[in-house]
Each structure stands twice: as C-alpha cells, then as structure tokens.
Design an enzyme around this catalytic site. Structure first.
Site, mmCIF file in Angstrom:
data_model
loop_
_atom_site.group_PDB
_atom_site.id
_atom_site.type_symbol
_atom_site.label_atom_id
_atom_site.label_comp_id
_atom_site.label_asym_id
_atom_site.label_seq_id
_atom_site.Cartn_x
_atom_site.Cartn_y
_atom_site.Cartn_z
ATOM 1 N N SER A 1 15.026 -29.947 40.083
ATOM 2 C CA SER A 1 14.344 -30.529 38.925
ATOM 3 C C SER A 1 12.932 -29.980 38.849
ATOM 4 O O SER A 1 12.343 -29.602 39.876
ATOM 5 C CB SER A 1 14.272 -32.052 39.078
ATOM 6 N N TYR B 1 12.057 -39.329 44.066
ATOM 7 C CA TYR B 1 13.122 -38.478 43.521
ATOM 8 C C TYR B 1 12.636 -37.027 43.503
ATOM 9 O O TYR B 1 13.335 -36.113 43.940
ATOM 10 C CB TYR B 1 13.473 -38.949 42.113
#
Length: 252
Positions: free
Chosen positions: A144, A157
């Site tokens: 990501s 995360y």
C-alpha cells in the site's frame, strides 16, 4: 482492448479475491489465459465470484480460505494441486485494518491480528506453496502507499505494509533464481475495504487533489501492474516494489 495471453497454461492463486483489488487481479490474470484459484472467507462470496469469472470464459476454482487458518491455507494449496498439478503465480492480497486507533492506543490483540494476517500469513502460505512453485514462477505481494507514509487512521496497518517491502527483498534473495518476488503498492482505490476513507466526498476530493493525476486509482490499474510483474514481461525484475498511486510521494 484485446489483452495479451501472457498466462496461457499457467496457474495463479490470488488470496482475498472475491471483490475489490483481489477480484480485479484474478479477473485480469484469467482474461490473459491463466487458470485462477480465488479465495475468501465466505463460501457465498467465493461461489458468486467464480460464477462472474466463468461467465467471462475464465477457468476458475474457488476455495474458502481464511489466511490465518493453517488448515484452510493448506487446503487452498492442496485443492490447487489436486486440480491443476502446479502453481505458477501467487498474489498475496489478504489484509485487515481492524482499528483506527493510534498505535500506542491499540489493543495487543489488534496488533497481533494485523501482524498475523497482513504479514505472517503471506509467509506461511508461501511455505505451503513453495514445493509446488514452477521454475520461472512469480510471487506478488499487495502492499500500500500507506507503507511509505502511514496515516493516523491506518498507522499500524501502514507499518505492516512497510514490512512487506522488506519481505519482498528478503524472499527475492531466498527464492532466486527460480521464483521472482515483487510487490505492488496501490494508492487509494475506492473499494469496500477503503470505504471508510473514500466514501466521504470531501475526503475523496482531497485525496484526488494530492495525486499528480487528479484521480483515485481503479482495481484495473492495480490488476494491470500486478499482471505485468507476474508475467514474463518482467522476467528480469525481482525484489522490487511498483508504486501505483498516481504520483503520491513514496519514499521511506
């Protein structure tokens, strides 16, 4: 646009692939000729996704798999080998973000879950799969843009996604020369997973303005990048991360 058939005769496993980016990747690989093995936690979602792929002429097998469950991980590999006899491509896409708390406010159970699903499960899946990976095979992790600059609502995360960048380097060395290992780091893509960020119109507009291309990403953008890295077109690329984020800054 007619797609190339770069995966004719190849077998690809994509985890967490019944919707969003994972489904987009499975569909792209299938349209390029791969037999695709898709998975997620719920049988209903698996069945519906398999049907969508088959309607498009894609050879697809669906298996229920919660990636943190050892038996279900093993079953995913066993069923793939039982039906197709080999594995050429693995795309590790499963991830969770169970909390928007600051890192130091996070419960230990949340930290454990983030680590277990976003990092550890990818390693354990490859442990199960590695005896069946063909010479010239390819692994693609889905990281990501948050790996580079973890935002407060997704800080831990983001840290787990940073870990995948290091894992890519380490496994590229370990699995060479027979298997290439690379990563795609998507920018913001309006999927169910990212709903809590992208559904707010003003937040979405701010995100769009931060990119150089003035738009959010699409599942097709991520699928195209993943297909490239998994294909023989990228046969001299390993240990790398391809950032697909419309020009958002990506420097550690």
């Amino acid at each position: 646009m007619a797609l190339m058939k770069r995966f004719q005769g190849k077998v690809a496993i994509v985890t967490a692939s019944t919707q969003g980016i994972g489904f987009g990747i499975a569909q792209r690989l299938g349209l390029e000729g791969a037999s695709v093995v898709i998975s997620s936690r719920k049988q209903k979602n698996v069945d519906e996704a398999v049907e969508k792929l088959r309607v498009r002429g894609i050879e697809a097998l669906g298996v229920v798999c919660h990636v943190s469950n050892p038996q279900q991980r093993k079953n995913l590999i066993d069923k793939t080998i039982e039906k197709y006899g080999k594995i050429d491509v693995i795309v590790s896409n499963a991830a969770v973000n169970p909390s928007v708390d600051n890192i130091l406010d996070s419960q230990e159970s949340v930290l454990d879950k983030l680590w277990e699903i976003n990092v550890k499960a990818s390693i354990l899946l490859l442990k199960d799969a590695s005896p069946h990976l063909q010479k010239g095979s390819s692994v693609v992790f889905i990281s990501s843009i948050a790996a580079y600059q973890p935002q407060s609502s997704m800080a831990m995360y983001g840290v787990t996604k940073t870990a995948l960048l290091g894992l890519t380097k380490a496994l590229a060395t370990e699995m060479a020369p027979d298997t290439r290992v690379n990563t795609v780091a998507p920018g913001f893509v309006p999927t169910h997973f990212a709903d809590y960020i992208t559904k707010d119109t003003s937040v979405r507009k701010t995100l769009e303005e931060k990119t150089l291309l003035n738009r959010l990403g699409t599942t097709e953008d991520m699928a195209a990048a993943t297909a490239f890295l998994a294909s023989d077109d990228a046969s001299y690329i390993t240990g790398e991360t391809l950032v697909v984020a419309g020009g958002l800054p990506s420097r550690l």
